[in-house]
Design a protein around this motif. Structure first.
Motif, PDB file in Angstrom:
ATOM      1  N   CYS A 130      13.369 -37.507  28.377  1.00 14.72           N
ATOM      2  CA  CYS A 130      14.232 -37.077  29.473  1.00 14.72           C
ATOM      3  C   CYS A 130      15.116 -38.258  29.865  1.00 14.72           C
ATOM      4  CB  CYS A 130      13.412 -36.572  30.671  1.00 14.72           C
ATOM      5  SG  CYS A 130      12.471 -37.855  31.526  1.00 14.72           S
ATOM      6  N   ASP A 144       6.682 -36.681  36.453  1.00 17.47           N
ATOM      7  CA  ASP A 144       7.858 -35.862  36.758  1.00 17.47           C
ATOM      8  C   ASP A 144       8.787 -35.747  35.555  1.00 17.47           C
ATOM      9  OD1 ASP A 144       8.679 -38.465  36.694  1.00 17.47           O
ATOM     10  OD2 ASP A 144       9.787 -38.419  38.580  1.00 17.47           O
ATOM     11  N   CYS A 145       8.246 -35.841  34.352  1.00 15.06           N
ATOM     12  CA  CYS A 145       9.064 -35.708  33.145  1.00 15.06           C
ATOM     13  C   CYS A 145       9.472 -34.246  32.964  1.00 15.06           C
ATOM     14  CB  CYS A 145       8.307 -36.210  31.916  1.00 15.06           C
ATOM     15  SG  CYS A 145       9.263 -36.128  30.377  1.00 15.06           S
ATOM     16  N   GLU A 146      10.737 -34.039  32.635  1.00 14.55           N
ATOM     17  CA  GLU A 146      11.277 -32.699  32.429  1.00 14.55           C
ATOM     18  C   GLU A 146      11.747 -32.501  30.988  1.00 14.55           C
ATOM     19  OE1 GLU A 146      14.349 -32.254  35.285  1.00 14.55           O
ATOM     20  OE2 GLU A 146      12.985 -32.248  37.027  1.00 14.55           O
ATOM     21  N   SER A 150       7.228 -32.012  27.655  1.00 14.33           N
ATOM     22  CA  SER A 150       6.523 -32.593  28.804  1.00 14.33           C
ATOM     23  C   SER A 150       5.215 -31.869  29.098  1.00 14.33           C
ATOM     24  CB  SER A 150       7.421 -32.564  30.036  1.00 14.33           C
ATOM     25  OG  SER A 150       7.793 -31.225  30.349  1.00 14.33           O
ATOM     26  N   SER A 151       5.142 -30.577  28.805  1.00 20.08           N
ATOM     27  CA  SER A 151       3.906 -29.833  29.072  1.00 20.08           C
ATOM     28  C   SER A 151       2.753 -30.339  28.220  1.00 20.08           C
ATOM     29  CB  SER A 151       4.137 -28.337  28.817  1.00 20.08           C
ATOM     30  OG  SER A 151       4.550 -28.115  27.474  1.00 20.08           O
ATOM     31  N   SER A 155       3.472 -33.797  31.910  1.00 19.70           N
ATOM     32  CA  SER A 155       4.637 -34.316  32.636  1.00 19.70           C
ATOM     33  C   SER A 155       4.677 -35.838  32.712  1.00 19.70           C
ATOM     34  CB  SER A 155       4.706 -33.734  34.058  1.00 19.70           C
ATOM     35  OG  SER A 155       4.870 -32.332  34.000  1.00 19.70           O
TER      36      SER A 155
END
Length: 391
Positions: A130, A144-146, A150-151, A155
């Motif tokens: 990200c 808070d990785c998007e 990330s799942s 995250s």
């Protein structure tokens, strides 16, 4: 001096007593000055919101004003009256804006040089999945990785070594010899050079770069509604400059900047950091002044991919804002770069700052007052166990 008397009833301990209120005032002499307390900055301001990519970007100009201006243009065009255009909208330069553009252009090169030198000393990390950037000895542990995967990592970020493009986000624009000339088509997009948007803004404001010529008009452009009546004659555009080895071109580009500038001595780092943050402020304020005149009408930037399938992949253009030309790129403010990494449980106690400000601050530069409220310097960060006891 003027004196005013007023008779009032004063209430004290349930009793009413008559009293006289005396007010005096006098005019100031010519050599006197009234000193007032400076307005204090707001503490702990909110972070700027993140715009979702699946929604259309907000209009920088209210839609009602856009529709009103369009109705006025159609009304004048129906009456056969030409639209009145002021510089630079009519293709002419603004004389007072030319020295500002040169100052922004020269300071932009100093900003790139200073950051390239500081990155040899200050570690920067970027997430490979990200756009998150972190300035510290190690990456933070805020979940808070998007990114697309990330799942699978719950995250958490996948940190790699950062570069100068993680600090100065590379916003590019096509260089146009004549902003009122022919439009760039999909088939001809490779015939035009792409340069930093700040540089293109300075060129259109009056900066002359031999490798990137720009048309300088002596007669204004005439328009009737949305139709251009007179462009000042046809002028053949020169061929794009393709010599990437030119040193003058690489001075205002971040390409391989860390390789071009050597590692500074530790004694010079605080001085370089202060010069870099001063250059950042000069570029930001000067760019805003240029932006207010040109309105980025000819420095076109890409909108988010909002329902692009409805437009057959074509861009939906609108005026660019100041932060789109020179984005601040906010990162978490680290009080102790060598301390323990940041955690999700204490996220609400952390502050943020532009990436350039954070790098320069860790290198020894003074923090400008305008960034302190968002950095939340007056908040005491508790321990993880103490945070559980806080409501």
């Amino acid at each position: 001096m003027s004196v005013k008397f007023n008779c009032q009833q004063f209430h004290k301990s349930g009793s009413t007593r008559p009293g006289i209120l005396l007010c005096t005032s006098r005019k100031l002499r010519g050599d006197e000055t009234v000193w007032r307390r400076k307005q204090q900055l707001t503490q702990n301001v909110d972070f700027p919101p993140k715009l979702p990519k699946k929604k259309k970007k907000p209009y920088p100009i209210p839609i009602k004003e856009i529709k009103h201006a369009a109705r006025q243009d159609r009304k004048l065009a129906h009456m056969g009256v030409e639209k009145h255009l002021e510089p630079p909208k009519n293709g002419l330069l603004v004389p007072d804006l030319v020295p500002v553009a040169y100052e922004v252009f020269d300071t932009w090169k100093l900003l790139i040089k200073g950051l390239a030198q500081l990155l040899h000393v200050i570690p920067v990390h970027g997430c490979s999945e990200c756009s998150e950037v972190h300035v510290a000895q190690a990456g933070h542990r805020i979940l808070d990785c998007e990114g697309p995967t990330s799942s699978q990592r719950h995250s958490s970020h996948a940190w790699v070594k950062g570069s100068i493009n993680d600090i100065l986000v590379p916003i590019e624009s096509y260089h146009l010899f004549d902003p009122f000339g022919r439009r760039i088509k999909h088939e001809t997009r490779f015939e035009y050079d792409r340069i930093p948007a700040v540089v293109e803004l300075c060129i259109q404001a009056g900066v002359d770069i031999p490798e990137y010529p720009s048309r300088r008009r002596t007669n204004p452009v005439r328009m009737l509604g949305r139709k251009i009546l007179d462009r000042g004659g046809h002028l053949e555009e020169p061929k794009p400059w393709r010599n990437v080895e030119s040193s003058s071109l690489m001075d205002f580009d971040t390409y391989r900047a860390c390789e071009r500038f050597p590692r500074p001595s530790l004694s010079d780092v605080p001085k370089i950091a202060q010069e870099t943050i001063d250059a950042y402020e000069t570029v930001r304020k000067g760019r805003q002044e240029v932006d207010e005149e040109i309105h980025c009408e000819s420095v076109w930037l890409l909108l988010r991919a909002f329902k692009h399938q409805w437009r057959d992949g074509k861009h939906g253009w609108q005026d660019a804002t100041v932060d789109e030309v020179f984005p601040p790129n906010y990162v978490w403010h680290v009080r102790d770069p060598s301390g323990p990494p940041m955690r999700t449980a204490l996220k609400r106690y952390y502050g943020k700052a532009p990436a350039v400000v954070e790098v320069c601050m860790q290198a020894g530069a003074r923090i400008p007052d305008e960034y302190k409220p968002m950095m939340r310097l007056d908040i005491v960060i508790p321990d993880s166990e103490e945070a559980k006891l806080i409501a």
